[in-house]
Design a protein around this motif. Structure first.
Motif, mmCIF file in Angstrom:
data_model
loop_
_atom_site.group_PDB
_atom_site.id
_atom_site.type_symbol
_atom_site.label_atom_id
_atom_site.label_comp_id
_atom_site.label_asym_id
_atom_site.label_seq_id
_atom_site.Cartn_x
_atom_site.Cartn_y
_atom_site.Cartn_z
ATOM 1 N N HIS A 36 0.956 -1.390 0.134
ATOM 2 C CA HIS A 36 0.034 0.191 0.021
ATOM 3 C C HIS A 36 1.043 1.174 -0.094
ATOM 4 N N SER A 37 2.077 1.295 0.571
ATOM 5 C CA SER A 37 2.786 2.382 0.804
ATOM 6 C C SER A 37 3.872 2.425 -0.330
ATOM 7 N N GLY A 38 4.240 1.236 -0.938
ATOM 8 C CA GLY A 38 5.100 1.540 -1.934
ATOM 9 C C GLY A 38 6.396 1.417 -1.421
ATOM 10 N N THR A 39 6.783 1.145 0.083
ATOM 11 C CA THR A 39 8.091 1.311 0.645
ATOM 12 C C THR A 39 8.259 0.305 1.559
ATOM 13 N N ALA A 40 9.153 0.168 2.194
ATOM 14 C CA ALA A 40 9.478 -0.961 3.101
ATOM 15 C C ALA A 40 8.812 -0.987 4.273
ATOM 16 N N VAL A 41 8.170 0.325 5.067
ATOM 17 C CA VAL A 41 7.309 0.107 5.998
ATOM 18 C C VAL A 41 5.897 1.318 5.883
#
Length: 135
Positions: A36-41
């Motif tokens: 959902h975020s497109g990042t690691a966290v």
């Protein structure tokens, strides 16, 4: 800190404010938050429902994944990740910290779902780490 903390999505269509204090803040590494975020966290802060006010843009908020765990609420205009948890009906509101326009005064306190993190994700701080959700 007694003043309201303001937040908004990227396009400014969704605006909200929060009365501190926050309950907690954390980094979630679960696969749903990563995607959902497109990042690691997904870094989020929680407040009690009565501390949160949606000022505008209710019609722009789309909820994905109801019944599949924590929901992912986002702006249908700009795609900003806004809220999670049991939005909009829960006793708490989980707010993506990237949406704050003001300094919320709280910093992430721990990591959750660390066993689910991406293979390229290396945690480099000394915050506590948990394999599951922490309430």
């Amino acid at each position: 800190m007694n003043r309201p903390i303001h937040g908004s999505c990227l396009c400014g269509g969704v605006r909200f404010e929060v009365d501190p204090p926050f309950l907690q803040a954390s980094h979630c590494h679960c696969d749903r938050c990563r995607k959902h975020s497109g990042t690691a966290v997904c870094t989020q802060a929680r407040v009690r429902r009565e501390q949160f006010r949606l000022l505008q843009g209710e019609e722009l908020i789309k909820v994905y994944g109801k019944g599949e765990g924590a929901v992912k609420a986002f702006c249908i205009n700009c795609g900003s990740s806004l809220f999670g948890g049991e939005w909009p009906d829960g006793a708490q509101v989980s707010i993506r910290m990237g949406e704050f326009d003001d300094d919320p005064g709280i910093r992430p306190q721990f990591h959750t779902f660390v066993d689910d993190r991406a293979p390229w994700d290396t945690i480099t701080d000394n915050l506590p780490q948990y394999s599951e959700r922490r309430t």
